[in-house]
Design a protein around this motif. Structure first.
Motif, PDB file in Angstrom:
ATOM      1  N   ASN A 146      67.544   4.750  64.380  1.00 31.24           N
ATOM      2  CA  ASN A 146      68.617   4.010  65.058  1.00 31.24           C
ATOM      3  C   ASN A 146      69.908   4.045  64.238  1.00 31.24           C
ATOM      4  O   ASN A 146      71.001   4.125  64.803  1.00 31.24           O
ATOM      5  CB  ASN A 146      68.190   2.571  65.335  1.00 31.24           C
ATOM      6  N   GLN A 147      69.781   4.010  62.919  1.00 31.35           N
ATOM      7  CA  GLN A 147      70.977   4.114  62.066  1.00 31.35           C
ATOM      8  C   GLN A 147      71.649   5.475  62.264  1.00 31.35           C
ATOM      9  O   GLN A 147      72.877   5.559  62.346  1.00 31.35           O
ATOM     10  CB  GLN A 147      70.605   3.937  60.596  1.00 31.35           C
ATOM     11  N   THR A 173      71.417   7.382  64.912  1.00 30.22           N
ATOM     12  CA  THR A 173      71.949   7.398  66.278  1.00 30.22           C
ATOM     13  C   THR A 173      73.320   6.733  66.323  1.00 30.22           C
ATOM     14  O   THR A 173      74.254   7.262  66.928  1.00 30.22           O
ATOM     15  CB  THR A 173      70.968   6.695  67.241  1.00 30.22           C
ATOM     16  N   GLU A 174      73.437   5.589  65.680  1.00 30.41           N
ATOM     17  CA  GLU A 174      74.718   4.884  65.653  1.00 30.41           C
ATOM     18  C   GLU A 174      75.770   5.648  64.848  1.00 30.41           C
ATOM     19  O   GLU A 174      76.912   5.802  65.288  1.00 30.41           O
ATOM     20  CB  GLU A 174      74.536   3.485  65.076  1.00 30.41           C
ATOM     21  N   LEU A 175      75.400   6.114  63.667  1.00 28.46           N
ATOM     22  CA  LEU A 175      76.342   6.802  62.785  1.00 28.46           C
ATOM     23  C   LEU A 175      76.951   8.035  63.448  1.00 28.46           C
ATOM     24  O   LEU A 175      78.157   8.278  63.342  1.00 28.46           O
ATOM     25  CB  LEU A 175      75.647   7.204  61.479  1.00 28.46           C
ATOM     26  N   PHE A 176      76.121   8.806  64.148  1.00 26.96           N
ATOM     27  CA  PHE A 176      76.597  10.056  64.755  1.00 26.96           C
ATOM     28  C   PHE A 176      76.918   9.911  66.236  1.00 26.96           C
ATOM     29  O   PHE A 176      77.140  10.903  66.924  1.00 26.96           O
ATOM     30  CB  PHE A 176      75.572  11.174  64.514  1.00 26.96           C
ATOM     31  N   GLN A 177      76.949   8.674  66.720  1.00 23.60           N
ATOM     32  CA  GLN A 177      77.307   8.362  68.104  1.00 23.60           C
ATOM     33  C   GLN A 177      76.461   9.165  69.102  1.00 23.60           C
ATOM     34  O   GLN A 177      76.975   9.757  70.049  1.00 23.60           O
ATOM     35  CB  GLN A 177      78.806   8.579  68.332  1.00 23.60           C
ATOM     36  N   LEU A 178      75.154   9.161  68.861  1.00 20.06           N
ATOM     37  CA  LEU A 178      74.215   9.810  69.755  1.00 20.06           C
ATOM     38  C   LEU A 178      73.760   8.792  70.794  1.00 20.06           C
ATOM     39  O   LEU A 178      73.909   7.587  70.611  1.00 20.06           O
ATOM     40  CB  LEU A 178      73.012  10.337  68.964  1.00 20.06           C
ATOM     41  N   SER A 179      73.186   9.291  71.882  1.00 21.94           N
ATOM     42  CA  SER A 179      72.640   8.402  72.900  1.00 21.94           C
ATOM     43  C   SER A 179      71.147   8.665  73.043  1.00 21.94           C
ATOM     44  O   SER A 179      70.658   9.740  72.673  1.00 21.94           O
ATOM     45  CB  SER A 179      73.346   8.623  74.238  1.00 21.94           C
ATOM     46  N   LEU A 194      73.591  14.300  71.859  1.00 25.40           N
ATOM     47  CA  LEU A 194      75.014  14.252  71.574  1.00 25.40           C
ATOM     48  C   LEU A 194      75.703  14.724  72.838  1.00 25.40           C
ATOM     49  O   LEU A 194      75.423  15.831  73.328  1.00 25.40           O
ATOM     50  CB  LEU A 194      75.382  15.173  70.402  1.00 25.40           C
ATOM     51  N   GLU A 195      76.567  13.885  73.392  1.00 23.26           N
ATOM     52  CA  GLU A 195      77.264  14.227  74.626  1.00 23.26           C
ATOM     53  C   GLU A 195      78.687  14.665  74.301  1.00 23.26           C
ATOM     54  O   GLU A 195      79.464  13.900  73.747  1.00 23.26           O
ATOM     55  CB  GLU A 195      77.263  13.039  75.578  1.00 23.26           C
ATOM     56  N   LYS A 215      74.940  17.561  77.358  1.00 26.13           N
ATOM     57  CA  LYS A 215      74.050  16.782  76.489  1.00 26.13           C
ATOM     58  C   LYS A 215      73.265  17.740  75.600  1.00 26.13           C
ATOM     59  O   LYS A 215      72.497  18.553  76.089  1.00 26.13           O
ATOM     60  CB  LYS A 215      73.098  15.942  77.335  1.00 26.13           C
TER      61      LYS A 215
END
Length: 110
Positions: free
Chosen positions: A10-11, A13-19, A33-34, A39
């Motif tokens: 989750n860290q 995901t947040e750091l690299f702005q993934l969904s 990554l969008e 995607k």
């Protein structure tokens, strides 16, 4: 203090702005990554020991899933609480490793 892989992923995901898909299951793509309406699938791995393992019940479905995925590996300190650095593996860069794993398990699934 040991962190669960989910918390560390989750860290990343947040750091690299993934969904992530809200109904994501263990066998699904970890994150996307969008960019410009496309995607890109990502496999997320974390470690605090300097090495990364594959998955439980490793088999041909994992090999199939990993084809074309981008890899993001978060390396945490020994306690598992602080992200030290990240490694990125493009699909082309990961292909030799994926092929090696496919060859390794081929006899077991033949």
């Amino acid at each position: 203090m040991a962190f669960q892989d989910d918390e560390r992923e989750n860290q990343l995901t947040e750091l690299f702005q993934l969904s992530q898909s809200p109904d994501r299951a263990r066998a699904d793509v970890d994150a996307y990554l969008e960019l410009n309406g496309i995607k890109y699938p990502f496999e997320l791995k974390t470690t605090s020991r300097g090495s990364v393992t594959t998955v439980r019940d490793f088999g041909p479905k994992h090999i199939e899933k990993w084809q074309g995925e981008h890899w993001l590996i978060g390396v945490f300190d020994a306690s598992g609480s602080s992200l030290t650095y990240c490694l990125y593996g493009s699909p082309a860069r990961m292909q030799p490793w994926i092929s090696e794993k496919a060859d390794y398990i081929a006899a077991d699934f033949a």
